[in-house]
Enzyme design. Structure first.
Site, PDB file in Angstrom:
ATOM      1  N   HIS A 189     -22.241  36.616  57.404  1.00 43.83           N
ATOM      2  CA  HIS A 189     -22.995  37.555  57.738  1.00 43.83           C
ATOM      3  C   HIS A 189     -24.650  37.494  57.423  1.00 43.83           C
ATOM      4  O   HIS A 189     -25.267  38.155  57.072  1.00 43.83           O
ATOM      5  CB  HIS A 189     -22.648  38.969  57.061  1.00 43.83           C
ATOM      6  CG  HIS A 189     -21.087  39.558  57.285  1.00 43.83           C
ATOM      7  ND1 HIS A 189     -20.443  39.258  58.549  1.00 43.83           N
ATOM      8  CD2 HIS A 189     -20.290  39.725  56.362  1.00 43.83           C
ATOM      9  CE1 HIS A 189     -19.253  39.690  58.363  1.00 43.83           C
ATOM     10  NE2 HIS A 189     -19.093  39.691  56.910  1.00 43.83           N
ATOM     11  N   ARG A 190     -24.734  36.149  57.331  1.00 45.08           N
ATOM     12  CA  ARG A 190     -26.144  35.481  56.840  1.00 45.08           C
ATOM     13  C   ARG A 190     -26.480  35.893  55.493  1.00 45.08           C
ATOM     14  O   ARG A 190     -27.470  35.923  55.164  1.00 45.08           O
ATOM     15  CB  ARG A 190     -27.275  36.411  57.899  1.00 45.08           C
ATOM     16  CG  ARG A 190     -27.222  35.992  59.319  1.00 45.08           C
ATOM     17  CD  ARG A 190     -27.168  34.440  59.658  1.00 45.08           C
ATOM     18  NE  ARG A 190     -27.169  33.934  61.116  1.00 45.08           N
ATOM     19  CZ  ARG A 190     -26.147  33.654  61.553  1.00 45.08           C
ATOM     20  NH1 ARG A 190     -24.908  33.552  61.256  1.00 45.08           N
ATOM     21  NH2 ARG A 190     -26.060  33.369  63.179  1.00 45.08           N
ATOM     22  N   LEU A 191     -25.395  36.202  54.744  1.00 45.50           N
ATOM     23  CA  LEU A 191     -25.662  36.406  53.199  1.00 45.50           C
ATOM     24  C   LEU A 191     -25.450  35.066  52.674  1.00 45.50           C
ATOM     25  O   LEU A 191     -24.306  34.771  51.864  1.00 45.50           O
ATOM     26  CB  LEU A 191     -24.670  37.475  52.717  1.00 45.50           C
ATOM     27  CG  LEU A 191     -24.981  38.922  53.214  1.00 45.50           C
ATOM     28  CD1 LEU A 191     -23.837  39.928  53.064  1.00 45.50           C
ATOM     29  CD2 LEU A 191     -26.123  39.203  52.970  1.00 45.50           C
TER      30      LEU A 191
END
Ligand SMILES: Cc1cc2nc3c(=O)[nH]c(=O)nc-3n(C[C@H](O)[C@H](O)[C@H](O)COP(=O)(O)O)c2cc1C
Length: 212
Positions: A189-191
């Protein structure tokens, strides 16, 4: 296909503070080894960014030829644009784009010209054709045609037909002494996980986690 629709999740790995080595070079060596083992093309290729006297950045790919606690070593033509820019401003940034393994490493530092003896040692280890190509190329300057380049290459072949090919006086190398090194590991999730090693006045390294 809309470019906006090209995306993927990064799920291969995570990076946690307790996994990090004490020095960024030790951490880099581990990741480089894994990049080599992953068998993608040119694991030692790095994007080298320099800045000209007007503040205009430029980049190009160069091969990393050595790394140790002193820094990151590469070789090039000293008349090239990058070398000319480094004469004015020795600040440099290296980027290893290892997206196949969902990682990138960014090295900030200062480029120090290597002594001629070190450059010669590497130059003499190169294949003969690469040595001749170095002699034939006034890197980054205009050349009238491919044919003209090949003619110069061929005349260098004749000139140095016998014995060892000497080191051109327009060929050199740099050791990039790092001040900061960032390790980036893609996350779901782009974390993403990002850690920055920052060199302290006493020579030790502080590590801080950065927002993705
Ligand atoms: C995979 C790859 C490896 C390269 N390795 C080097 C290198 O080790 N040294 C070098 O001077 N140029 C290397 N080049 C060429 C540079 O990208 C660049 O074209 C050249 O150094 C001139 O750059 P400049 O005009 O910005 O100085 C390589 C290019 C590629 C694509």
């Amino acid at each position: 296909m809309k470019l906006e629709d090209i995306r993927r999740e990064y799920t291969k790995d995570g990076l946690r503070r307790e996994m990090l080595k004490d020095t960024p070079v030790a951490q880099f060596e581990l990741w480089l080894q894994q990049a080599i083992e992953a068998k993608f093309a040119d694991p030692t290729a790095m994007v080298v960014a320099t800045v000209d006297e007007h503040g205009q950045p430029s980049q190009r790919i160069v091969l990393l030829k050595h790394v140790d606690e002193n820094g990151f070593v590469f070789f090039t033509n000293t008349g090239s644009r990058k070398a000319q820019e480094l004469k004015q401003n020795s600040k440099i940034c290296l980027h290893f784009p290892w997206h196949e393994i969902e990682r990138q490493v960014i090295v900030y530092g200062e480029a120090q010209a290597l002594p001629t003896s070190r450059v010669a040692k590497y130059f003499l280890s190169r294949p003969k054709e690469s040595q001749l190509a170095a002699w034939a190329s006034q890197q980054s300057r205009p050349v009238s045609s491919r044919q003209a380049l090949m003619q110069t290459f061929s005349s260098m072949k004749d000139k140095f037909a016998k014995g060892e090919i000497p080191l051109p006086d327009f060929w050199g190398g740099y050791c990039v002494v790092p001040t900061k090194i960032e390790f980036w590991q893609g996350g779901e999730h782009r974390l993403h996980d990002r850690f920055m090693y920052v060199k302290q006045a006493d020579g030790s390294w502080e590590i801080e986690r950065l927002n993705p």
